[in-house]
Design an enzyme around this catalytic site. Structure first.
Site, PDB file in Angstrom:
ATOM      1  N   HIS A 111       0.876  -9.666  -6.873  1.00 43.56           N
ATOM      2  CA  HIS A 111       1.578 -10.023  -5.674  1.00 43.56           C
ATOM      3  C   HIS A 111       3.170 -10.002  -5.518  1.00 43.56           C
ATOM      4  O   HIS A 111       3.787 -10.735  -6.236  1.00 43.56           O
ATOM      5  CB  HIS A 111       1.368 -11.279  -4.964  1.00 43.56           C
ATOM      6  CG  HIS A 111      -0.152 -11.514  -4.807  1.00 43.56           C
ATOM      7  ND1 HIS A 111      -0.447 -12.979  -4.260  1.00 43.56           N
ATOM      8  CD2 HIS A 111      -1.200 -10.571  -4.875  1.00 43.56           C
ATOM      9  CE1 HIS A 111      -1.820 -12.748  -4.074  1.00 43.56           C
ATOM     10  NE2 HIS A 111      -2.250 -11.315  -4.601  1.00 43.56           N
TER      11      HIS A 111
HETATM   12  C1  LIG Z   1      -5.242  -5.727  -8.992  1.00 43.71           C
HETATM   13  C2  LIG Z   1      -4.842  -6.307  -7.481  1.00 43.71           C
HETATM   14  C3  LIG Z   1      -5.538  -7.389  -6.875  1.00 43.71           C
HETATM   15  C4  LIG Z   1      -4.883  -7.655  -5.763  1.00 43.71           C
HETATM   16  N1  LIG Z   1      -5.926  -8.658  -4.943  1.00 43.71           N
HETATM   17  C5  LIG Z   1      -5.569  -8.987  -3.490  1.00 43.71           C
HETATM   18  C6  LIG Z   1      -6.291  -9.556  -2.755  1.00 43.71           C
HETATM   19  O1  LIG Z   1      -7.329  -9.854  -3.183  1.00 43.71           O
HETATM   20  N2  LIG Z   1      -5.878  -9.833  -1.407  1.00 43.71           N
HETATM   21  C7  LIG Z   1      -4.584  -9.622  -1.161  1.00 43.71           C
HETATM   22  O2  LIG Z   1      -4.246  -9.892   0.069  1.00 43.71           O
HETATM   23  N3  LIG Z   1      -3.917  -8.738  -1.983  1.00 43.71           N
HETATM   24  C8  LIG Z   1      -4.064  -8.441  -3.215  1.00 43.71           C
HETATM   25  N4  LIG Z   1      -3.343  -7.734  -3.879  1.00 43.71           N
HETATM   26  C9  LIG Z   1      -1.950  -7.408  -3.447  1.00 43.71           C
HETATM   27  C10 LIG Z   1      -1.965  -6.262  -2.438  1.00 43.71           C
HETATM   28  O3  LIG Z   1      -3.216  -5.406  -2.480  1.00 43.71           O
HETATM   29  C11 LIG Z   1      -0.699  -5.610  -2.343  1.00 43.71           C
HETATM   30  O4  LIG Z   1       0.258  -6.669  -2.006  1.00 43.71           O
HETATM   31  C12 LIG Z   1      -0.586  -4.598  -1.194  1.00 43.71           C
HETATM   32  O5  LIG Z   1      -1.389  -3.634  -1.271  1.00 43.71           O
HETATM   33  C13 LIG Z   1       0.834  -4.027  -1.315  1.00 43.71           C
HETATM   34  O6  LIG Z   1       1.116  -3.187  -0.015  1.00 43.71           O
HETATM   35  P1  LIG Z   1       2.083  -2.084   0.006  1.00 43.71           P
HETATM   36  O7  LIG Z   1       2.019  -1.391   1.200  1.00 43.71           O
HETATM   37  O8  LIG Z   1       3.405  -3.141  -0.011  1.00 43.71           O
HETATM   38  O9  LIG Z   1       2.098  -1.558  -1.363  1.00 43.71           O
HETATM   39  P2  LIG Z   1       0.993  -0.490  -2.075  1.00 43.71           P
HETATM   40  O10 LIG Z   1      -0.540  -1.119  -1.528  1.00 43.71           O
HETATM   41  O11 LIG Z   1       0.904  -0.881  -3.501  1.00 43.71           O
HETATM   42  O12 LIG Z   1       1.201   0.806  -1.720  1.00 43.71           O
HETATM   43  C14 LIG Z   1       2.303   1.372  -2.150  1.00 43.71           C
HETATM   44  C15 LIG Z   1       2.024   2.946  -2.522  1.00 43.71           C
HETATM   45  O13 LIG Z   1       3.154   3.775  -2.572  1.00 43.71           O
HETATM   46  C16 LIG Z   1       2.996   4.670  -3.485  1.00 43.71           C
HETATM   47  N5  LIG Z   1       4.264   5.405  -4.093  1.00 43.71           N
HETATM   48  C17 LIG Z   1       5.311   4.483  -4.615  1.00 43.71           C
HETATM   49  N6  LIG Z   1       6.270   5.106  -4.789  1.00 43.71           N
HETATM   50  C18 LIG Z   1       6.014   6.407  -4.184  1.00 43.71           C
HETATM   51  C19 LIG Z   1       6.922   7.336  -4.149  1.00 43.71           C
HETATM   52  N7  LIG Z   1       8.164   7.632  -4.716  1.00 43.71           N
HETATM   53  N8  LIG Z   1       6.339   8.695  -3.604  1.00 43.71           N
HETATM   54  C20 LIG Z   1       5.141   8.625  -3.306  1.00 43.71           C
HETATM   55  N9  LIG Z   1       4.422   7.595  -3.218  1.00 43.71           N
HETATM   56  C21 LIG Z   1       4.902   6.514  -3.688  1.00 43.71           C
HETATM   57  C22 LIG Z   1       2.107   4.107  -4.500  1.00 43.71           C
HETATM   58  O14 LIG Z   1       1.542   5.173  -5.328  1.00 43.71           O
HETATM   59  C23 LIG Z   1       1.166   3.111  -3.566  1.00 43.71           C
HETATM   60  O15 LIG Z   1       0.003   3.959  -3.490  1.00 43.71           O
HETATM   61  C24 LIG Z   1      -3.926  -7.238  -5.248  1.00 43.71           C
HETATM   62  C25 LIG Z   1      -3.002  -6.367  -5.718  1.00 43.71           C
HETATM   63  C26 LIG Z   1      -3.629  -5.658  -7.029  1.00 43.71           C
HETATM   64  C27 LIG Z   1      -2.795  -4.843  -8.035  1.00 43.71           C
END
Ligand SMILES: Cc1cc2nc3c(=O)[nH]c(=O)nc-3n(C[C@H](O)[C@H](O)[C@H](O)COP(=O)(O)OP(=O)(O)OC[C@H]3O[C@@H](n4cnc5c(N)ncnc54)[C@H](O)[C@@H]3O)c2cc1C
Ligand code: SF4
Lengths: 177, 512
Positions: free
Chosen positions: B443
């Site tokens: 997280h």
């Molecule tokens: C193993 C694991 C288990 C988890 N379990 C839970 C859970 O059970 N419940 C919960 O609420 N949360 C959970 N989380 C946390 C939750 O999934 C994340 O907090 C959430 O998905 C973050 O969302 P986001 O949009 O910030 O980033 P992300 O979902 O991480 O998406 C960011 C995306 O941007 C892409 N990206 C980054 N830089 C670039 C770039 N320069 N160009 C193009 N693309 C790029 C990445 O490849 C990625 O696909 C978990 C996370 C992990 C890793």
């Protein structure tokens, strides 16, 4: 996604020798040292360059630092007899410098992960996820197929967030900061 | 294999450098990006979604940890923050982002947090009554609901039994799933398709409403012209991760949803300077430790759903407990032992229960720009949080002994295994150095916080980056503070809220 990365023959020799100490005792009987080294290679290929460099440098230092340890009589880690390898590995594992301990934990982590991913090891532990997944997956489709399809349709069903009527009332009172 | 969805492009579709045009370009297809793309596309905007990771559909998911790390995780999962202790963190890098590999816990933001954001961070339109419809909208799409009882495995039953014996509050988890059948490999991608990650919900929705998704495309920089952000440039990634064709996407609005590590890194390497001076600051991590409890009878934690329950008794202190089954390889990787000692523990793999403790942190770290423009996170755990980590671990051990554990392996190097509840007191006998703690996290939050104070908040109260036109953030970076529960649903609901504002203010539209 992995960069192609390969150990030098020396680094590979160190890693193979480390598997005998870091892994459970059956590692030699299984003859899986090469497979473990290849898996670690693949894993390192997908690591950030700085981490990859750190692991490889640690391997090299680990191998050659043994030379200056009096009990080794000038031999590298991989050239030590098995008992000597055990003692040297343990000394590094418990080293008073955090950095050394962390490097040891990191390398052991990679080796252990590769060992426990081997199909014969999973089988021995009674960890058989594939048939379990196949069984519950088939059961899910059979029992809940209708509901699954209904939700899949809902995923793309129209349900606009801001109706066009409110968009045409776009207000200027919303301040850009 | 299901057919390649329309308007989804991968590296195989590129034959040379290209320039593309659209109304809005969204960077990242995870929790924040996919929701934003779908909502804007459905409202008629021409949206391009750029994703650095590959397109890995459900059929490709296998219960193989090393393979999953290489194909679905950022940097093969080998990412660590700098500080004491060093904290291993994980992020997804695949279509669906971290939602494709997460555990599926779907919780609304706690009311106390929303109230704090309203009171202390100047966020309007954020109180529980304001957010209710947005949460409902998200929950409908991702099918957030309780688990079918028949899928609850022995590890979770034991956790609940322990909590019940202690008289502690334990709740049924809400997860984004349609009849999850408990294959417990969520972290390697859900092989049954039951988990409703953005890969199978908001991404197909965005595509259905006309968005184009380019997988394998890494954004290197934003195009900034006199304070106005007008698009992005980047490279298509080769199969081996190296750069190939160049692309430029010109757009009226740019939304960074690259996650709490990569959004600040992208903005910083593009020369974005926040008037608050706080871009990359305010990094929260929800530090997490795991204990391994050995039982006399089989547990077989891999047969049953991932985290059916959460122990919420100590939520006011910032602790959550859950059963978090790990495959033998991942368990072995993290155990503070090797050789015969490790073998001794792992030979009993089917008799162990792995339980985790999540801590709502009280300090923040910072993401700086590292070599090659990559994020370099610094996070120094406070002595206070280290003590809380030990206290939380001790409580979790009490619970596990109440459930019948006969041995507990701790995430503290050099601290002997526990064999009885009396042993738990030993944890407080002498301080445990932070460097001896095995801390991990999934997280990451807060590095481009939104709020009403230009001195403190990088983004305005709706995610628009202050000091620039045409640039928005929609991901976990926006959190003004940690939230103490799993963050996915909060990110999605905030993305929904902020997409409303983008539409209302005409962001990305031609009449802008
Ligand atoms: C193993 C694991 C288990 C988890 N379990 C839970 C859970 O059970 N419940 C919960 O609420 N949360 C959970 N989380 C946390 C939750 O999934 C994340 O907090 C959430 O998905 C973050 O969302 P986001 O949009 O910030 O980033 P992300 O979902 O991480 O998406 C960011 C995306 O941007 C892409 N990206 C980054 N830089 C670039 C770039 N320069 N160009 C193009 N693309 C790029 C990445 O490849 C990625 O696909 C978990 C996370 C992990 C890793
Ligand atoms: S437990 Fe299995 S079926 Fe359920 S969401 Fe996780 S991976 Fe999918």
């Amino acid at each position: 996604m992995s960069q192609s990365f390969h150990f030098s023959s020396g680094q590979r020799r160190t890693l193979r020798a480390m598997t005998h100490v870091a892994c459970p005792p059956d590692v030699a009987a299984l003859g899986c040292e090469e497979r473990i080294a290849s898996e670690v290679e693949l894993a390192l290929g997908s690591f950030p360059p700085i981490m990859r460099f750190g692991v490889v440098a640690s391997l090299v230092i680990f191998e050659w630092f043994a030379v200056v340890v009096p009990a080794s009589f000038g031999r590298r880690f991989s050239a030590l007899p098995r008992a000597g390898q055990d003692r040297y590995f343990a000394a590094c594992w418990h080293h008073r410098w955090v950095l050394v301990r962390q490097a040891m934990k990191g390398i052991k982590g990679l080796i252990a992960m590769a060992y426990y991913e081997l199909p014969e090891v999973k089988e021995r532990l009674g960890y058989r996820p594939e048939p379990w997944i196949a069984q519950v997956k088939a059961m899910r489709l059979e029992k809940f197929g209708d509901e699954i399809r209904k939700h899949a349709q809902l995923v793309t069903a129209p349900d606009v967030l801001v109706p066009a009527t409110s968009l045409s009332r776009r207000s200027n009172d919303v301040t850009a900061s | 294999m299901s057919p390649h969805p329309e308007r989804l492009f991968t590296r195989a579709d590129w034959t040379g450098d290209r320039t593309l045009d659209c109304d809005v370009v969204v960077i990242g297809s995870g929790a924040g990006g996919a929701v934003t793309a779908a909502e804007l596309a459905e409202s008629g905007l021409d949206v391009i979604l750029l994703e650095e990771g590959g397109y890995n559909p459900t059929e490709t998911f296998k219960p193989e940890a090393l393979r999953a790390a290489r194909t679905l995780y950022r940097d093969g999962g080998g990412t660590v923050s700098i500080g004491n202790p060093a904290i291993a963190y994980q992020e997804g890098c695949t279509v669906g982002g971290s939602t494709a590999i997460n555990g599926g816990m779907s919780w609304r933001t706690p009311e106390r947090i929303l109230e704090r954001w309203y009171r202390e961070d100047g966020l309007d339109d954020i109180l529980p009554r304001d957010m209710d419809a947005r949460f409902q909208r998200v929950e409908k799409r991702i099918s957030a609901r309780h688990q079918d009882p028949s899928t609850i495995g022995r590890d979770n039953q034991l956790l609940k039994a322990g909590a019940d014996k202690k008289g502690w509050e334990v709740i049924d988890n809400i997860r984004n799933q349609v009849h999850c059948v408990g294959s417990n490999t969520c972290a390697f991608g859900c092989p049954t398709g039951a988990k409703q990650s953005t890969l199978v919900t908001y991404v197909p929705r965005a595509l259905a409403f006309g968005a184009r998704l380019y997988a394998d495309c890494r954004v290197d920089k934003l195009i900034v012209e006199r304070g106005h952000v007008r698009g992005v440039t980047g490279r298509v990634k080769r199969d081996d991760g190296g750069p190939s064709h160049r692309f430029t996407v010109r757009a009226r609005a740019v939304v960074s949803s690259a996650g709490a590590m990569h959004t600040p890194a992208l903005l910083l390497r593009s020369g974005i300077r926040s008037p608050s001076g706080r871009l990359g600051h305010n990094l929260s991590m929800h530090p997490n430790v795991k204990v391994i409890a050995q039982f006399d009878d089989p547990v077989e934690g891999w047969k049953g759903v991932h985290q059916a329950y959460q122990v919420r008794e100590f939520q006011d202190e910032g602790f959550l407990f859950a059963a978090v089954n790990l495959p033998p390889s991942v368990l072995a990787m993290g155990t503070p032992m090797y050789g015969a000692a490790m073998a001794d523990l792992l030979e009993n793999y089917n008799n162990v229960l792995t339980a985790g403790m999540l801590l709502e942190d009280s300090v923040v770290g910072r993401v700086r720009l590292g070599p090659g423009g990559q994020p370099l996170p610094f996070y120094q755990m406070s002595d206070f949080d280290a003590l809380r980590l030990v206290r939380g671990t001790a409580l979790l051990c009490d619970l596990l002994f109440a459930a019948g554990a006969r041995r507990i392996v701790l995430p503290f190097e050099g601290v002997a295994d526990l064999y009885s509840p009396d042993d738990v007191r030993r944890l407080f006998a002498r301080p445990i150095p932070k460097s001896a703690m095995e801390v991990v996290t999934v997280h990451l939050m807060g590095t481009a916080a939104m709020g009403g104070d230009p001195q403190r908040h990088v983004c305005d109260p709706y995610g628009k980056v202050r000091g620039y036109e045409g640039l928005w953030v929609a991901d976990a970076s926006l959190f003004p503070s940690p939230i103490g529960v799993n963050p996915m649903e909060t990110i999605m609901a905030l993305a929904t809220r902020n997409a409303e504002r983008m539409l209302e203010t005409g962001a990305g539209s031609k009449q802008q």
